[in-house]
Motif scaffolding. Structure first.
Motif, mmCIF file in Angstrom:
data_model
loop_
_atom_site.group_PDB
_atom_site.id
_atom_site.type_symbol
_atom_site.label_atom_id
_atom_site.label_comp_id
_atom_site.label_asym_id
_atom_site.label_seq_id
_atom_site.Cartn_x
_atom_site.Cartn_y
_atom_site.Cartn_z
ATOM 1 N N GLU A 258 3.476 -15.451 -9.080
ATOM 2 C CA GLU A 258 4.792 -14.798 -9.087
ATOM 3 C C GLU A 258 4.809 -13.878 -10.386
ATOM 4 O OE1 GLU A 258 9.727 -16.146 -9.403
ATOM 5 O OE2 GLU A 258 8.066 -17.372 -8.416
ATOM 6 N N VAL A 259 5.392 -12.682 -10.571
ATOM 7 C CA VAL A 259 5.270 -11.900 -11.768
ATOM 8 C C VAL A 259 6.737 -11.377 -11.986
ATOM 9 C CG1 VAL A 259 4.872 -9.858 -10.552
ATOM 10 C CG2 VAL A 259 4.261 -9.921 -13.021
ATOM 11 N N GLY A 260 6.935 -11.537 -13.272
ATOM 12 C CA GLY A 260 8.518 -10.821 -13.764
ATOM 13 C C GLY A 260 8.456 -9.749 -14.164
ATOM 14 N N ALA A 261 9.626 -9.249 -14.016
ATOM 15 C CA ALA A 261 9.678 -7.529 -14.660
ATOM 16 C C ALA A 261 9.176 -7.344 -16.032
ATOM 17 C CB ALA A 261 11.338 -7.399 -14.583
ATOM 18 N N GLU A 262 9.153 -8.414 -16.707
ATOM 19 C CA GLU A 262 8.806 -8.084 -18.318
ATOM 20 C C GLU A 262 7.373 -7.952 -18.400
ATOM 21 O OE1 GLU A 262 9.011 -10.366 -22.594
ATOM 22 O OE2 GLU A 262 10.219 -11.096 -20.948
ATOM 23 N N ALA A 263 6.693 -8.889 -17.639
ATOM 24 C CA ALA A 263 5.329 -8.618 -17.558
ATOM 25 C C ALA A 263 4.720 -7.302 -16.878
ATOM 26 C CB ALA A 263 4.693 -9.858 -17.022
ATOM 27 N N LEU A 264 5.679 -7.100 -15.912
ATOM 28 C CA LEU A 264 5.296 -5.638 -15.012
ATOM 29 C C LEU A 264 5.521 -4.498 -16.078
ATOM 30 C CD1 LEU A 264 4.115 -4.882 -12.596
ATOM 31 C CD2 LEU A 264 6.182 -5.076 -11.433
ATOM 32 N N LEU A 265 6.513 -4.494 -16.519
ATOM 33 C CA LEU A 265 6.953 -3.347 -17.489
ATOM 34 C C LEU A 265 5.861 -3.361 -18.529
ATOM 35 C CD1 LEU A 265 10.718 -3.883 -17.495
ATOM 36 C CD2 LEU A 265 9.401 -1.719 -16.702
ATOM 37 N N ALA A 266 5.609 -4.334 -19.118
ATOM 38 C CA ALA A 266 4.749 -4.383 -20.428
ATOM 39 C C ALA A 266 3.166 -3.906 -19.786
ATOM 40 C CB ALA A 266 4.252 -5.849 -20.757
#
Length: 336
Positions: A258-266
């Motif tokens: 599972e990936v969160g928006a913060e990690a994907l945006l980074a």
């Protein structure tokens, strides 16, 4: 090791014309249960290691039950698809050439119940009632032991039960070889892998002419559920590499997480590959846009997004080579 066998945790552009044409069994194509004879090179009974288990294959399987869709193109390429007596799950026509799609449609469907994360829902009783001698796939609720007691061996794609080991496109050759052993088609399996290897080499040559970029492969849950990303143990990483793309989540040893928006945006990948089980492309993209903040992703703004049926990336089957071609087609259409 964890075991989930469909879509996300376990989780098919046209199949290669060469494989579709020469993979058919003369005189028996489209006739479930009429398995052609093998090459006579395999000695039975045969033990085959699979996901920390041993399959005991007493003879060429004659009654095969498909509980996952990726096996279709391997079975067809080896000329043994007529041994399939039933199927369950999602088998979108978009995976296959029209003739193959028509033959799959003729195979009796036991269940098409798929949950929001893409997992097949089927009872052990329904499977056992078909009297299979080989079951491909093992959804939740079914066990090897229970099916073995009913006379069926189970084969699971290795990608779904290998934890922490980086995937390679050579895993595709190994998977095809296993099917060649089970169905006594080792020579044909070697030919299929040779053809696919040539296509992979051609793809890498195309990629070499493109600038190196980054990418992420995601699986958006239907209806606003979690967003998942694929790491080093998934076929996504070597597939992206062959397309001249670096997986931004390759540092993760997991296959899927599972990936969160913060990690994907980074990470902000240049290209997004969005896997799904047959939803409309626009709906799949909307699932990502619905996650707060992700509209800021450069790939979304640039249109560098490719919704793609799940088996075009996972697990190892000839379809991942078709998926590789699709990724390159997208890349060549983007500004340099």
């Amino acid at each position: 090791m964890r075991r989930r066998t469909l879509a996300l945790f376990a989780p098919a552009l046209l199949a290669a014309p060469a494989l579709s044409a020469c993979g058919r069994a003369a005189g028996t194509a489209g006739t479930p249960g009429a398995a052609p004879a093998g090459e006579g090179a395999t000695v039975y009974p045969r033990q085959i290691a699979n996901c920390e288990a041993e399959l005991l294959v007493p003879a060429i399987p004659q009654r095969v039950l498909l509980l996952e869709s990726a096996s279709v193109t391997i079975l067809d390429a080896l000329g043994v698809l007529p041994a399939v007596i039933g199927r369950a799950g999602s088998f979108p026509a978009g995976y296959y050439a029209p003739d193959l799609a028509a033959r799959i449609a003729e195979i009796p469907a036991l269940s098409e119940d798929i949950d929001a994360s893409g997992h097949l829902m089927i009872s052990a009783e329904m499977v056992i009632a078909q009297s299979p001698d080989l079951v491909l796939g093992l959804p939740d609720g079914l066990t090897r032991e229970g099916l073995a007691d009913a006379g069926a061996q189970v084969l699971i794609p290795e990608a779904y039960c290998t934890a922490g080991e980086p995937a390679s496109l050579d895993d595709l050759g190994a998977q095809i070889s296993v099917y060649g052993e089970i169905f006594d088609r080792p020579g044909r399996a070697a030919e299929v892998w040779e053809q696919l290897s040539a296509r992979i080499a051609d793809a890498r040559e195309r990629a070499a002419a493109l600038p190196r970029r980054t990418a992420a492969v995601l699986y958006p849950s239907v209806g606003g559920g979690p967003l998942y990303a694929y790491g080093a143990a998934s076929m996504a990483t070597p597939q992206l590499a062959a397309a001249g793309l670096d997986n931004v989540f390759a540092a993760s040893a997991e296959r899927v997480f599972e990936v969160g928006a913060e990690a994907l945006l980074a990470a902000d990948p240049d290209v997004l590959i969005l896997l799904h089980q047959g939803q409309e492309d626009a709906a799949v993209i909307d699932e990502v846009r619905a996650v707060a903040g992700l509209d800021a992703l450069a790939a979304l703004a640039a249109g560098a997004v490719l919704p793609m049926l799940f088996n075009f990336t996972e697990p190892a089957s000839p379809l991942i080579v078709d998926g590789l071609t699709r990724i390159l087609d997208l890349r060549e259409g983007l500004p340099a």
